[in-house]
Design an enzyme around this catalytic site. Sequence first.
Site, PDB file in Angstrom:
ATOM      1  N   ARG A  54       0.834  -1.203   0.000  1.00  0.00           N
ATOM      2  CA  ARG A  54       0.000   0.000   0.000  1.00  0.00           C
ATOM      3  C   ARG A  54       0.871   1.257   0.000  1.00  0.00           C
ATOM      4  O   ARG A  54       2.052   1.219   0.322  1.00  0.00           O
ATOM      5  CB  ARG A  54      -0.907   0.006   1.237  1.00  0.00           C
ATOM      6  CG  ARG A  54      -2.027  -1.001   1.200  1.00  0.00           C
ATOM      7  CD  ARG A  54      -2.788  -1.056   2.518  1.00  0.00           C
ATOM      8  NE  ARG A  54      -2.016  -1.697   3.575  1.00  0.00           N
ATOM      9  CZ  ARG A  54      -2.438  -1.866   4.826  1.00  0.00           C
ATOM     10  NH1 ARG A  54      -3.631  -1.396   5.169  1.00  0.00           N
ATOM     11  NH2 ARG A  54      -1.674  -2.475   5.722  1.00  0.00           N
TER      12      ARG A  54
ATOM     13  N   LYS B 201       1.931   1.804   7.596  1.00  0.00           N
ATOM     14  CA  LYS B 201       2.188   0.980   8.780  1.00  0.00           C
ATOM     15  C   LYS B 201       3.149   1.677   9.735  1.00  0.00           C
ATOM     16  O   LYS B 201       3.788   2.670   9.397  1.00  0.00           O
ATOM     17  CB  LYS B 201       2.755  -0.387   8.370  1.00  0.00           C
ATOM     18  CG  LYS B 201       1.757  -1.263   7.630  1.00  0.00           C
ATOM     19  CD  LYS B 201       0.504  -1.562   8.463  1.00  0.00           C
ATOM     20  CE  LYS B 201       0.787  -2.471   9.648  1.00  0.00           C
ATOM     21  NZ  LYS B 201      -0.442  -2.741  10.435  1.00  0.00           N
TER      22      LYS B 201
ATOM     23  N   TYR C 223      -0.867   4.126  10.638  1.00  0.00           N
ATOM     24  CA  TYR C 223      -1.351   3.130  11.594  1.00  0.00           C
ATOM     25  C   TYR C 223      -0.213   2.815  12.561  1.00  0.00           C
ATOM     26  O   TYR C 223       0.920   2.524  12.134  1.00  0.00           O
ATOM     27  CB  TYR C 223      -1.784   1.846  10.882  1.00  0.00           C
ATOM     28  CG  TYR C 223      -3.086   1.968  10.137  1.00  0.00           C
ATOM     29  CD1 TYR C 223      -4.279   2.196  10.816  1.00  0.00           C
ATOM     30  CD2 TYR C 223      -3.139   1.830   8.753  1.00  0.00           C
ATOM     31  CE1 TYR C 223      -5.480   2.312  10.140  1.00  0.00           C
ATOM     32  CE2 TYR C 223      -4.334   1.934   8.065  1.00  0.00           C
ATOM     33  CZ  TYR C 223      -5.503   2.179   8.770  1.00  0.00           C
ATOM     34  OH  TYR C 223      -6.692   2.297   8.096  1.00  0.00           O
TER      35      TYR C 223
ATOM     36  N   HIS D 294      -0.893   1.085  16.170  1.00  0.00           N
ATOM     37  CA  HIS D 294      -1.192  -0.109  16.975  1.00  0.00           C
ATOM     38  C   HIS D 294      -0.125  -0.323  18.042  1.00  0.00           C
ATOM     39  O   HIS D 294       0.463  -1.391  18.183  1.00  0.00           O
ATOM     40  CB  HIS D 294      -1.306  -1.344  16.084  1.00  0.00           C
ATOM     41  CG  HIS D 294      -2.459  -1.281  15.119  1.00  0.00           C
ATOM     42  ND1 HIS D 294      -3.781  -1.347  15.530  1.00  0.00           N
ATOM     43  CD2 HIS D 294      -2.501  -1.142  13.768  1.00  0.00           C
ATOM     44  CE1 HIS D 294      -4.582  -1.255  14.471  1.00  0.00           C
ATOM     45  NE2 HIS D 294      -3.839  -1.123  13.396  1.00  0.00           N
TER      46      HIS D 294
ATOM     47  N   GLU E  11      -5.709   4.560  13.565  1.00  0.00           N
ATOM     48  CA  GLU E  11      -6.674   3.675  14.215  1.00  0.00           C
ATOM     49  C   GLU E  11      -7.301   4.261  15.472  1.00  0.00           C
ATOM     50  O   GLU E  11      -8.291   3.718  15.986  1.00  0.00           O
ATOM     51  CB  GLU E  11      -6.014   2.322  14.548  1.00  0.00           C
ATOM     52  CG  GLU E  11      -5.074   2.317  15.739  1.00  0.00           C
ATOM     53  CD  GLU E  11      -3.693   2.891  15.440  1.00  0.00           C
ATOM     54  OE1 GLU E  11      -2.863   2.866  16.359  1.00  0.00           O
ATOM     55  OE2 GLU E  11      -3.450   3.334  14.294  1.00  0.00           O
TER      56      GLU E  11
ATOM     57  N   SER F  34     -10.627  -2.372   8.286  1.00  0.00           N
ATOM     58  CA  SER F  34     -11.321  -3.471   8.961  1.00  0.00           C
ATOM     59  C   SER F  34     -12.270  -4.166   7.992  1.00  0.00           C
ATOM     60  O   SER F  34     -12.410  -5.394   8.007  1.00  0.00           O
ATOM     61  CB  SER F  34     -12.091  -2.948  10.173  1.00  0.00           C
ATOM     62  OG  SER F  34     -11.221  -2.425  11.143  1.00  0.00           O
TER      63      SER F  34
ATOM     64  N   VAL G  91     -14.921  -5.747  11.207  1.00  0.00           N
ATOM     65  CA  VAL G  91     -14.282  -6.970  10.713  1.00  0.00           C
ATOM     66  C   VAL G  91     -15.284  -8.105  10.686  1.00  0.00           C
ATOM     67  O   VAL G  91     -15.453  -8.807   9.679  1.00  0.00           O
ATOM     68  CB  VAL G  91     -13.064  -7.339  11.582  1.00  0.00           C
ATOM     69  CG1 VAL G  91     -12.534  -8.718  11.196  1.00  0.00           C
ATOM     70  CG2 VAL G  91     -11.958  -6.305  11.431  1.00  0.00           C
TER      71      VAL G  91
ATOM     72  N   LEU H 130     -11.860  -6.221  18.702  1.00  0.00           N
ATOM     73  CA  LEU H 130     -11.139  -4.956  18.760  1.00  0.00           C
ATOM     74  C   LEU H 130     -11.472  -4.229  20.048  1.00  0.00           C
ATOM     75  O   LEU H 130     -12.640  -4.098  20.410  1.00  0.00           O
ATOM     76  CB  LEU H 130     -11.520  -4.052  17.573  1.00  0.00           C
ATOM     77  CG  LEU H 130     -11.056  -2.596  17.661  1.00  0.00           C
ATOM     78  CD1 LEU H 130      -9.536  -2.508  17.491  1.00  0.00           C
ATOM     79  CD2 LEU H 130     -11.760  -1.720  16.625  1.00  0.00           C
TER      80      LEU H 130
ATOM     81  N   ALA I 272      -7.077  -9.813  14.668  1.00  0.00           N
ATOM     82  CA  ALA I 272      -6.621  -8.937  15.753  1.00  0.00           C
ATOM     83  C   ALA I 272      -5.126  -9.046  16.020  1.00  0.00           C
ATOM     84  O   ALA I 272      -4.628  -8.462  16.984  1.00  0.00           O
ATOM     85  CB  ALA I 272      -7.399  -9.258  17.035  1.00  0.00           C
TER      86      ALA I 272
ATOM     87  N   ASP J  92      -2.604  -7.621  14.797  1.00  0.00           N
ATOM     88  CA  ASP J  92      -1.852  -6.375  14.870  1.00  0.00           C
ATOM     89  C   ASP J  92      -2.035  -5.680  16.211  1.00  0.00           C
ATOM     90  O   ASP J  92      -1.345  -4.693  16.500  1.00  0.00           O
ATOM     91  CB  ASP J  92      -2.186  -5.436  13.710  1.00  0.00           C
ATOM     92  CG  ASP J  92      -3.661  -5.117  13.589  1.00  0.00           C
ATOM     93  OD1 ASP J  92      -4.439  -5.557  14.459  1.00  0.00           O
ATOM     94  OD2 ASP J  92      -4.035  -4.429  12.622  1.00  0.00           O
TER      95      ASP J  92
ATOM     96  N   VAL K  56      -1.459 -12.643   9.568  1.00  0.00           N
ATOM     97  CA  VAL K  56      -0.705 -11.583   8.896  1.00  0.00           C
ATOM     98  C   VAL K  56      -1.217 -10.232   9.410  1.00  0.00           C
ATOM     99  O   VAL K  56      -2.395  -9.911   9.237  1.00  0.00           O
ATOM    100  CB  VAL K  56      -0.868 -11.671   7.368  1.00  0.00           C
ATOM    101  CG1 VAL K  56      -0.148 -10.513   6.691  1.00  0.00           C
ATOM    102  CG2 VAL K  56      -0.337 -13.012   6.857  1.00  0.00           C
TER     103      VAL K  56
END
Length: 374
Positions: A15, A75, A94, A96, A118, A134, A179, A240, A268, A270, A298
């Site tokens: 991406r 990311k 993102y 996380h 997020e 999601s 999700v 989440l 979940a 990540d 992944v």
Amino acid sequence: MIVGTVRERKLEEFRVALTPASAGDLVHAGHTVLVETTAGLGSHYPDEQYTAVGAQIVPTMEEVFARADLVTMVKEPQPTLYALMREGQAIFTYLHLAAEPEVTQALIASRCIAIGYETVRLPDGSLPLLAPMSEVAGRLAVEEGARFLKRPGPGRGVLLGGIPGVPPAHVVVIGSGNVGRNAVRVAVGMGARVTVVSNAIDQLRDLDHLYAGRVETALSSRGVIAALVPSADLVIGAVLVEGRRAPIVVTREMVRTMQPGSVIVDVAVDQGGCIETTRPTNHDAPIYVEEGVVHYAVPNMPGSVPRTASVVLSTLTLPYALALANLGVDAAIRRDPALAHGVNVYRGAVTHPAVAEALAFPYIPLDEAMAATQ
């Protein structure tokens, strides 16, 4: 303002944070846009499409970070970027962080301003920049689960939708948010038997109404999940908790009761994973077998459909990027509570309470952190 984007360094992440269309909108608003060469190629955006809208192609990530006031990414920063982040620079991506103590330490040390897609939260509690990914991940979860149920490989050799005379696979979706709902949509469309487990009764009612009895629903408890997973061919973890590590809802003991060759997809992952036997994998080696069960975990699932994911992500993050560039980072944060809620780290301070709690870092409210640097 100078706004930059770089080629993603996470393994098999295709991406890009800024498509040429979004880069062009930033240029049109009067900003300088720096794009590291080949940043868009994974999503089939060549450098020429960026230069055509007025963006500047630069040869290295080092130059982007050295010049840009705002860096947009997809990311969390990878180790090669830690030394490049600098004080006062805004990193918009993102994060996380509840599952990333090393990244958090690097952000603190750099004294940058780290804003997590997020955790940008609207007044109604929705997460507008997490929701689209999601949705993508939920749909992919069923596709990947169906893929790894097949042979060759360690799967059971089950066709998700069955055929006349042979029942379909049983898909258990744990979680009924973005999700979970999207996983249900694809699983039902493929003809599977679907059970959704959730503690959100209103969402279960909506699913029951939408699918007119084609989906089984169950209120979540340890006992309910333990009773369902032995019959599941595919379990999708879709739990989440904003900003926090995901809770473990499927224990190792439960995984042991599953049929050999059945599949778990833990979306979940990540945020640490909601299944005890989960550990992160990648697109090069997406699965492993533990307790006889195939695990797919992944963390950047939408990276496998980068064109789709980049378009929606870049389009939805653009208004926030424009606000940061037009007003300045601090002014934009003060003006928009949703954007302020997205700030995880501000100039050395952890300003998101859930992140601070998850990683045992001191929590400093954002307004205090901002006041201390004036």
